[in-house]
Design a protein around this motif. Structure first.
Motif, PDB file in Angstrom:
ATOM      1  N   GLN A   1      -4.877  -4.961   1.541  1.00 33.36           N
ATOM      2  CA  GLN A   1      -5.538  -5.088   0.250  1.00 33.36           C
ATOM      3  C   GLN A   1      -6.016  -6.525   0.075  1.00 33.36           C
ATOM      4  O   GLN A   1      -5.242  -7.465   0.225  1.00 33.36           O
ATOM      5  CB  GLN A   1      -4.552  -4.741  -0.875  1.00 33.36           C
ATOM      6  N   ASP A   2      -7.301  -6.691  -0.190  1.00 29.83           N
ATOM      7  CA  ASP A   2      -7.850  -8.019  -0.444  1.00 29.83           C
ATOM      8  C   ASP A   2      -7.502  -8.410  -1.880  1.00 29.83           C
ATOM      9  O   ASP A   2      -8.188  -8.044  -2.825  1.00 29.83           O
ATOM     10  CB  ASP A   2      -9.373  -8.010  -0.234  1.00 29.83           C
ATOM     11  N   VAL A   3      -6.391  -9.135  -2.042  1.00 31.36           N
ATOM     12  CA  VAL A   3      -5.904  -9.418  -3.398  1.00 31.36           C
ATOM     13  C   VAL A   3      -6.839 -10.328  -4.172  1.00 31.36           C
ATOM     14  O   VAL A   3      -6.847 -10.316  -5.406  1.00 31.36           O
ATOM     15  CB  VAL A   3      -4.494 -10.051  -3.339  1.00 31.36           C
ATOM     16  N   ASN A   4      -7.644 -11.123  -3.477  1.00 29.72           N
ATOM     17  CA  ASN A   4      -8.553 -12.033  -4.188  1.00 29.72           C
ATOM     18  C   ASN A   4      -9.769 -11.307  -4.764  1.00 29.72           C
ATOM     19  O   ASN A   4     -10.463 -11.830  -5.626  1.00 29.72           O
ATOM     20  CB  ASN A   4      -9.009 -13.147  -3.242  1.00 29.72           C
ATOM     21  N   ASN A   5     -10.035 -10.087  -4.244  1.00 27.63           N
ATOM     22  CA  ASN A   5     -11.155  -9.294  -4.767  1.00 27.63           C
ATOM     23  C   ASN A   5     -10.696  -7.885  -5.129  1.00 27.63           C
ATOM     24  O   ASN A   5     -11.445  -6.927  -4.995  1.00 27.63           O
ATOM     25  CB  ASN A   5     -12.276  -9.213  -3.713  1.00 27.63           C
ATOM     26  N   ALA A   6      -9.457  -7.773  -5.547  1.00 25.01           N
ATOM     27  CA  ALA A   6      -8.881  -6.461  -5.801  1.00 25.01           C
ATOM     28  C   ALA A   6      -9.241  -5.952  -7.186  1.00 25.01           C
ATOM     29  O   ALA A   6      -9.839  -6.654  -7.997  1.00 25.01           O
ATOM     30  CB  ALA A   6      -7.362  -6.524  -5.646  1.00 25.01           C
ATOM     31  N   ASN A   7      -8.823  -4.740  -7.438  1.00 31.07           N
ATOM     32  CA  ASN A   7      -8.943  -4.143  -8.762  1.00 31.07           C
ATOM     33  C   ASN A   7      -8.283  -5.076  -9.785  1.00 31.07           C
ATOM     34  O   ASN A   7      -7.190  -5.585  -9.556  1.00 31.07           O
ATOM     35  CB  ASN A   7      -8.228  -2.783  -8.736  1.00 31.07           C
ATOM     36  N   PRO A   8      -8.916  -5.313 -10.932  1.00 30.13           N
ATOM     37  CA  PRO A   8      -8.317  -6.215 -11.945  1.00 30.13           C
ATOM     38  C   PRO A   8      -6.913  -5.788 -12.366  1.00 30.13           C
ATOM     39  O   PRO A   8      -6.117  -6.612 -12.807  1.00 30.13           O
ATOM     40  CB  PRO A   8      -9.301  -6.121 -13.117  1.00 30.13           C
ATOM     41  N   ASN A   9      -6.616  -4.478 -12.228  1.00 29.42           N
ATOM     42  CA  ASN A   9      -5.300  -3.992 -12.629  1.00 29.42           C
ATOM     43  C   ASN A   9      -4.249  -4.155 -11.531  1.00 29.42           C
ATOM     44  O   ASN A   9      -3.075  -3.834 -11.739  1.00 29.42           O
ATOM     45  CB  ASN A   9      -5.383  -2.503 -13.001  1.00 29.42           C
ATOM     46  N   TYR A  10      -4.678  -4.635 -10.358  1.00 27.43           N
ATOM     47  CA  TYR A  10      -3.758  -4.700  -9.222  1.00 27.43           C
ATOM     48  C   TYR A  10      -2.524  -5.568  -9.500  1.00 27.43           C
ATOM     49  O   TYR A  10      -1.398  -5.167  -9.171  1.00 27.43           O
ATOM     50  CB  TYR A  10      -4.501  -5.181  -7.982  1.00 27.43           C
ATOM     51  N   PRO A  11      -2.662  -6.757 -10.138  1.00 26.65           N
ATOM     52  CA  PRO A  11      -1.466  -7.560 -10.433  1.00 26.65           C
ATOM     53  C   PRO A  11      -0.448  -6.811 -11.292  1.00 26.65           C
ATOM     54  O   PRO A  11       0.760  -6.871 -11.039  1.00 26.65           O
ATOM     55  CB  PRO A  11      -2.022  -8.775 -11.168  1.00 26.65           C
ATOM     56  N   SER A  12      -0.933  -6.083 -12.310  1.00 26.80           N
ATOM     57  CA  SER A  12       0.003  -5.349 -13.167  1.00 26.80           C
ATOM     58  C   SER A  12       0.639  -4.180 -12.416  1.00 26.80           C
ATOM     59  O   SER A  12       1.801  -3.831 -12.661  1.00 26.80           O
ATOM     60  CB  SER A  12      -0.717  -4.840 -14.424  1.00 26.80           C
ATOM     61  N   ILE A  13      -0.125  -3.577 -11.487  1.00 26.79           N
ATOM     62  CA  ILE A  13       0.430  -2.484 -10.675  1.00 26.79           C
ATOM     63  C   ILE A  13       1.558  -3.013  -9.792  1.00 26.79           C
ATOM     64  O   ILE A  13       2.643  -2.432  -9.714  1.00 26.79           O
ATOM     65  CB  ILE A  13      -0.673  -1.838  -9.822  1.00 26.79           C
TER      66      ILE A  13
ATOM     67  N   LEU B   1       0.830  -1.210   0.000  1.00 28.45           N
ATOM     68  CA  LEU B   1       0.000   0.000   0.000  1.00 28.45           C
ATOM     69  C   LEU B   1       0.864   1.258   0.000  1.00 28.45           C
ATOM     70  O   LEU B   1       0.521   2.261  -0.637  1.00 28.45           O
ATOM     71  CB  LEU B   1      -0.916  -0.010   1.228  1.00 28.45           C
ATOM     72  N   LEU B   2       2.011   1.213   0.687  1.00 30.37           N
ATOM     73  CA  LEU B   2       2.877   2.385   0.770  1.00 30.37           C
ATOM     74  C   LEU B   2       3.633   2.641  -0.526  1.00 30.37           C
ATOM     75  O   LEU B   2       4.150   3.736  -0.743  1.00 30.37           O
ATOM     76  CB  LEU B   2       3.871   2.225   1.922  1.00 30.37           C
TER      77      LEU B   2
END
Length: 576
Positions: free
Chosen positions: A478-490, A447-448
């Motif tokens: 961050q709930d990675v299993n329900n995160a923003n679809p772009n979160y992995p690329s971020i 997150l930081l």
């Protein structure tokens, strides 16, 4: 801060006769006042900053929680007098007065002198900026001792007291027409009407002076007494006048009622007309049903009042009252229905004032209090220095050779909130800048990594420790299993940037056990895990071997197993 305080600071600097002094900044907090009432009015911990440049002195105050990005925070951490050169400032840290990067100021050397009370808790720091190079052995440093700075702080506080006394009389019940006084433990504060009656210019007198004034002013008749803070407030009338003699209590005493069932009415004025507390009280009183007992009245500030009605009012009536209150925020709470009877009322009022919530929802209030308590604990921990940084040698299990040093900072009882994580990170960055650490390893929540200031600090640490920094990335918020679809690329982009800076990336279980582990697998060099039986069951062994076979390093933070492997590392006892 009164004008006289500026002269006090200049007088102190003149007495030192310091050559090559460009400017000086004097900062202090945890001010103590000589009577209970004055002390009670200091709602927030504040830092007072006086900045002297030439013959001019500038002042400002801000909340103690705002020092984290300034050199004050660094001084409190170091706790000792230090001489720093301009070249020592290789990373961004702000000065206390201008609140801008120290590297934008003009100086050759900075003398930093923290000072403490008898309890040894740091309560202030002075910064002296010199145009010439200064060395720790120079005689100038001996002239500036913490004891003289503490004495200067006490003198400045004494000068501030007189202004504070006037402010008390101005702010507390300023619109009450009756002559009144506040009886504190050391002083008596006179309202403006009372001062006029007595023919006094000063707004405060000593207790003995007050007793003499009462003897010589027989026309003053006591009417009633109200508890205020931990003092008493006494109303008087000239020749038994009875104007506006309804008792209005300080909001601090809201929880000292003895009502079993009641309705709390919160009224905050939002209009532009000049209205007094009595105007607000009269308006709400007119709207209450006639058979209703007289409510208990409380004043929060000039624009905000609270009624406690000793019965549970009908919701339809309350909604009707709300519709007739133009330019007001009106919130009602019924005990036993909208909130539990035993729930403290004063924090609820503070919540309504702070948030401007249009209605009271118990779940939202409890969530607010939880976050507030966590934040307050952290602020107090920062102020009281209840934290320490430890260095744990990280050694290879195969031969016990040291591979790196895990840096950990803990505050007893603090929960791992984002605020606390950022505080930890900033403290550890300061620690790494002033201490030479062998191959530092530290945790950082993903997150930081959204913050530019964090990347700036990582870049600086990477320059000081080239190709020697290891970062254990966590994902606690961050709930990675329900995160923003772009979160992995971020996250992938973050990891790429860290690699480009020469930083080794490990992940903990919040990431390697999530559904992101597949996408991130090529981008991290290993794991940091706590062994809760992983090495004692087949599934755990299979998981660990999967990473080891692919040359991923594994740091075991806690384990009872006897491990020996070239890529598995364990922690030894801290060295500091």
């Amino acid at each position: 801060m009164k004008t006289n305080s500026r002269f006090l600071l200049l007088e102190y600097l003149y007495s030192l006769q310091l050559p090559n002094l460009n400017q000086m900044t004097f900062c202090f907090w945890d001010k103590v006042y000589p009577d209970d009432l004055a002390q009670m009015l200091l709602k927030q911990p504040e830092v007072t900053v006086l900045h002297a440049k030439g013959i001019r002195v500038y002042t400002k105050t801000y909340n103690l929680s705002e020092i984290s990005d300034t050199i004050i925070d660094f001084a409190v951490t170091m706790k000792e007098t230090m001489v720093l050169s301009y070249q020592d400032f290789t990373y961004a840290i702000n000065d206390p007065y201008y609140r801008k990067d120290m590297r934008e100021l003009s100086f050759a050397s900075l003398l930093m002198v923290p000072f403490a009370e008898e309890t040894e808790k740091i309560t202030g720091v002075a910064f002296f900026y010199f145009s010439e190079k200064l060395y720790p052995e120079d005689d100038i440093i001996a002239q500036i001792n913490p004891k003289s700075l503490r004495k200067l702080k006490d003198t400045l506080i004494q000068d501030e007291i007189e202004a504070l006394h006037s402010e008390i009389v101005k702010q507390v019940y300023a619109d009450t027409a009756l002559p009144w006084v506040i009886m504190s433990d050391q002083r008596v504060y006179l309202s403006t009407p009372m001062a006029k009656v007595l023919g006094r210019e000063s707004g405060t007198v000593s207790l003995s002076e007050w007793e003499e004034l009462l003897k010589t002013n027989g026309k003053l008749n006591p009417m009633k007494r109200t508890e205020l803070f931990h003092s008493s407030m006494e109303y008087y009338a000239e020749h038994k006048a009875t104007t506006k003699n309804e008792p209005v209590f300080a909001v601090d005493y809201l929880d000292q009622h003895d009502l079993e069932r009641f309705t709390l009415l919160f009224l905050a004025y939002r209009g532009w007309e000049d209205k007094t507390t009595w105007d607000h009280i009269a308006l709400l009183s007119e709207l209450l049903p006639q058979g209703c007992e007289k409510p208990l009245l409380y004043k929060v500030n000039d624009d905000t009042i609270v009624f406690l009605v000793s019965e549970t009012l009908d919701k339809r009536l309350l909604v009707k009252i709300e519709s007739r209150l133009k330019d007001y925020l009106f919130v009602f709470l019924r005990s036993g229905r909208d909130f539990p009877v035993k729930l403290a009322l004063r924090p609820i009022v503070d919540y309504l004032v702070a948030t401007n919530a249009p209605s009271f929802v118990l779940s939202e209030y409890l969530e607010y209090r939880t976050k507030q308590n966590e934040h307050q604990y952290l602020l107090e921990a920062i102020r009281d220095n209840r934290f320490n940084i430890k260095e744990y040698p990280v050694c290879r299990t195969a031969d016990n050779q040291r591979w790196g040093t895990l840096i950990k900072m803990e505050v007893r009882g603090a929960k791992p909130t984002p605020d606390f994580q950022e505080f930890q990170f900033n403290k550890m960055m300061q620690f790494l800048l002033v201490n030479q650490v062998e191959k530092p390893i530290f945790f950082l929540d993903s997150l930081l990594l959204k913050k530019r200031s964090v990347w700036n600090k990582l870049k600086k640490i990477g320059e000081i420790y080239p190709d020697a920094v290891t970062l254990i990335v966590t994902n606690n918020f961050q709930d990675v299993n329900n995160a923003n679809p772009n979160y992995p690329s971020i996250l992938s982009e973050y990891f790429h940037r860290l690699h480009q800076m020469g930083i080794t990336v490990l992940v903990d279980s919040t990431l390697f056990s999530s559904n992101l582990s597949y996408q991130l697998f090529p981008l991290f060099e290993g794991l940091a895990i706590e062994d809760w039986g992983l090495f004692e069951n087949e599934l755990g062994k299979t998981l660990i071997n999967f990473y080891l076979n692919r040359m991923k390093q594994v740091i075991v933070l806690k384990t009872t197993a006897n491990l020996q492997h070239d890529l598995i590392y364990h922690l030894n006892k801290p060295t500091n």
